[in-house]
Design a protein around this motif. Structure first.
Motif, PDB file in Angstrom:
ATOM      1  N   ILE A 155      25.563 -20.440 -11.767  1.00 38.71           N
ATOM      2  CA  ILE A 155      25.163 -20.077 -13.128  1.00 38.71           C
ATOM      3  C   ILE A 155      25.988 -20.854 -14.153  1.00 38.71           C
ATOM      4  N   TYR A 156      27.294 -20.917 -13.907  1.00 37.77           N
ATOM      5  CA  TYR A 156      28.188 -21.539 -14.892  1.00 37.77           C
ATOM      6  C   TYR A 156      28.005 -23.052 -14.944  1.00 37.77           C
ATOM      7  N   LEU A 157      27.881 -23.678 -13.796  1.00 41.65           N
ATOM      8  CA  LEU A 157      27.669 -25.127 -13.788  1.00 41.65           C
ATOM      9  C   LEU A 157      26.346 -25.487 -14.449  1.00 41.65           C
ATOM     10  N   ALA A 158      25.336 -24.648 -14.275  1.00 39.64           N
ATOM     11  CA  ALA A 158      24.061 -24.891 -14.950  1.00 39.64           C
ATOM     12  C   ALA A 158      24.226 -24.802 -16.463  1.00 39.64           C
ATOM     13  N   LEU A 159      25.039 -23.852 -16.935  1.00 36.98           N
ATOM     14  CA  LEU A 159      25.278 -23.729 -18.377  1.00 36.98           C
ATOM     15  C   LEU A 159      26.010 -24.953 -18.927  1.00 36.98           C
ATOM     16  N   LEU A 160      27.051 -25.399 -18.221  1.00 36.23           N
ATOM     17  CA  LEU A 160      27.780 -26.589 -18.673  1.00 36.23           C
ATOM     18  C   LEU A 160      26.871 -27.812 -18.676  1.00 36.23           C
ATOM     19  N   GLY A 161      26.000 -27.903 -17.677  1.00 36.95           N
ATOM     20  CA  GLY A 161      25.033 -28.999 -17.658  1.00 36.95           C
ATOM     21  C   GLY A 161      24.079 -28.931 -18.838  1.00 36.95           C
ATOM     22  N   LEU A 162      23.640 -27.720 -19.184  1.00 36.02           N
ATOM     23  CA  LEU A 162      22.761 -27.556 -20.337  1.00 36.02           C
ATOM     24  C   LEU A 162      23.444 -28.013 -21.613  1.00 36.02           C
ATOM     25  N   TYR A 163      24.705 -27.636 -21.783  1.00 41.58           N
ATOM     26  CA  TYR A 163      25.450 -28.085 -22.962  1.00 41.58           C
ATOM     27  C   TYR A 163      25.518 -29.613 -23.022  1.00 41.58           C
ATOM     28  N   THR A 164      25.733 -30.231 -21.881  1.00 43.98           N
ATOM     29  CA  THR A 164      25.870 -31.689 -21.853  1.00 43.98           C
ATOM     30  C   THR A 164      24.566 -32.382 -22.214  1.00 43.98           C
ATOM     31  N   ARG A 166      22.079 -31.287 -23.868  1.00 44.74           N
ATOM     32  CA  ARG A 166      21.674 -31.067 -25.263  1.00 44.74           C
ATOM     33  C   ARG A 166      22.132 -32.206 -26.160  1.00 44.74           C
ATOM     34  N   GLN A 167      23.242 -32.827 -25.803  1.00 48.01           N
ATOM     35  CA  GLN A 167      23.772 -33.916 -26.622  1.00 48.01           C
ATOM     36  C   GLN A 167      23.164 -35.269 -26.279  1.00 48.01           C
ATOM     37  N   TYR A 168      22.976 -35.538 -24.994  1.00 48.14           N
ATOM     38  CA  TYR A 168      22.672 -36.897 -24.570  1.00 48.14           C
ATOM     39  C   TYR A 168      21.224 -37.105 -24.134  1.00 48.14           C
ATOM     40  N   THR A 169      20.637 -36.109 -23.493  1.00 48.31           N
ATOM     41  CA  THR A 169      19.227 -36.194 -23.094  1.00 48.31           C
ATOM     42  C   THR A 169      18.548 -34.874 -23.438  1.00 48.31           C
ATOM     43  N   PRO A 170      18.321 -34.624 -24.728  1.00 42.25           N
ATOM     44  CA  PRO A 170      17.831 -33.316 -25.159  1.00 42.25           C
ATOM     45  C   PRO A 170      16.485 -32.926 -24.564  1.00 42.25           C
ATOM     46  N   GLU A 171      15.711 -33.915 -24.098  1.00 41.84           N
ATOM     47  CA  GLU A 171      14.428 -33.568 -23.479  1.00 41.84           C
ATOM     48  C   GLU A 171      14.616 -32.774 -22.188  1.00 41.84           C
ATOM     49  N   LEU A 172      15.813 -32.837 -21.586  1.00 41.71           N
ATOM     50  CA  LEU A 172      16.112 -32.056 -20.380  1.00 41.71           C
ATOM     51  C   LEU A 172      16.687 -30.681 -20.703  1.00 41.71           C
ATOM     52  N   ASP A 174      16.276 -27.542 -21.343  1.00 45.83           N
ATOM     53  CA  ASP A 174      15.245 -26.512 -21.291  1.00 45.83           C
ATOM     54  C   ASP A 174      15.899 -25.144 -21.100  1.00 45.83           C
ATOM     55  N   ASP A 175      15.966 -24.369 -22.171  1.00 46.67           N
ATOM     56  CA  ASP A 175      16.596 -23.055 -22.097  1.00 46.67           C
ATOM     57  C   ASP A 175      15.892 -22.134 -21.111  1.00 46.67           C
ATOM     58  N   GLN A 176      14.564 -22.250 -21.034  1.00 43.90           N
ATOM     59  CA  GLN A 176      13.833 -21.378 -20.123  1.00 43.90           C
ATOM     60  C   GLN A 176      14.182 -21.661 -18.671  1.00 43.90           C
ATOM     61  N   SER A 177      14.428 -22.918 -18.344  1.00 46.09           N
ATOM     62  CA  SER A 177      14.860 -23.246 -16.983  1.00 46.09           C
ATOM     63  C   SER A 177      16.205 -22.601 -16.674  1.00 46.09           C
ATOM     64  N   TYR A 178      17.072 -22.563 -17.655  1.00 46.80           N
ATOM     65  CA  TYR A 178      18.360 -21.904 -17.442  1.00 46.80           C
ATOM     66  C   TYR A 178      18.167 -20.409 -17.226  1.00 46.80           C
ATOM     67  N   ARG A 179      17.315 -19.792 -18.050  1.00 47.53           N
ATOM     68  CA  ARG A 179      17.031 -18.363 -17.851  1.00 47.53           C
ATOM     69  C   ARG A 179      16.498 -18.100 -16.442  1.00 47.53           C
ATOM     70  N   THR A 180      15.629 -18.981 -15.984  1.00 43.18           N
ATOM     71  CA  THR A 180      15.066 -18.831 -14.636  1.00 43.18           C
ATOM     72  C   THR A 180      16.161 -18.933 -13.583  1.00 43.18           C
ATOM     73  N   ALA A 181      17.077 -19.878 -13.754  1.00 44.32           N
ATOM     74  CA  ALA A 181      18.181 -20.033 -12.800  1.00 44.32           C
ATOM     75  C   ALA A 181      19.045 -18.778 -12.756  1.00 44.32           C
TER      76      ALA A 181
END
Length: 207
Positions: A155-164, A166-172, A174-181
């Motif tokens: 869960i935590y690594l997915a969150l850190l990946g989401l933060y990353t 958001r800055q460099y490849t915002p098309e990836l 996807d908050d809903q994918s994180y919720r699903t994870a």
């Protein structure tokens, strides 16, 4: 003449420091620049802080409180671990905390930690606190500790990946994918508690 109670508060300087850190990294957190952004001279800074290091410590304390313990407290009133974890996930993926961009602030703080032992110790402490909290909630759902720890890290690594991203490849990003994870991890924690016979939903044939 202005007195020491006039001008920017300690919180104002910390907020300005965090904004500068998020935008330009730790090299942007200079007293003159912060003073200019607040519309004052350097003098009032020293009414609130001994030096720049004390400002750094205040920035770290703010991050630990508002980006971690504060979020945990906001979800604590909910009745069950699943609801608390889902609420915490929602709070964690909020794009902004006040005027701060959450993803940029998190990533900037971690980049700073790569250069300086002061924030590095704080980042390790925060990582441990976040992981321990999620692990304990997953254990309350029935997961054995080793399973809860693995799911918590996921869960935590997915969150850190989401933060990353958001800055460099915002098309990836996807908050809903994180919720699903997070939902999958919670379901796995609950399923880990069930006896093997209850987990096996596929009929077996006679040998």
């Amino acid at each position: 003449m202005p007195g020491r109670q006039d001008g920017p508060s300690k919180a104002d300087w910390v907020a300005a420091g965090l904004s500068a850190l998020a935008i330009g990294g730790i090299e942007a957190v200079k007293v003159e620049r912060l003073a200019a952004s607040l519309g004052v001279s350097k003098g009032p800074f020293y009414w609130r802080f001994r030096d720049r290091v004390e400002l750094f410590e205040a920035i770290i304390d703010f991050w630990k409180r508002d980006f971690t313990t504060g979020l945990i407290e906001q979800a604590r009133h909910l009745d069950d671990p699943r609801a608390r974890l889902m609420a915490l996930a929602e709070l964690a993926i909020e794009p902004n905390a006040g005027s701060l961009d959450v993803a940029k602030t998190e990533c900037a703080l971690r980049a700073w930690a790569g250069q300086d032992p002061l924030p590095r110790a704080a980042v390790r402490e925060v990582d441990e606190l976040r992981l321990r909290h999620v692990t304990e909630e997953l254990k309350l759902l029935g997961a054995p500790e080793p399973v809860a720890e693995q799911l918590s890290r996921g869960i935590y690594l997915a969150l850190l990946g989401l933060y990353t991203v958001r800055q460099y490849t915002p098309e990836l990003a996807d908050d809903q994918s994180y919720r699903t994870a997070v939902t999958i991890a919670i379901d796995a924690a609950e399923k880990a508690y069930l006896p093997a016979a209850a987990r096996n939903t596929h009929p077996t044939s006679d040998r």
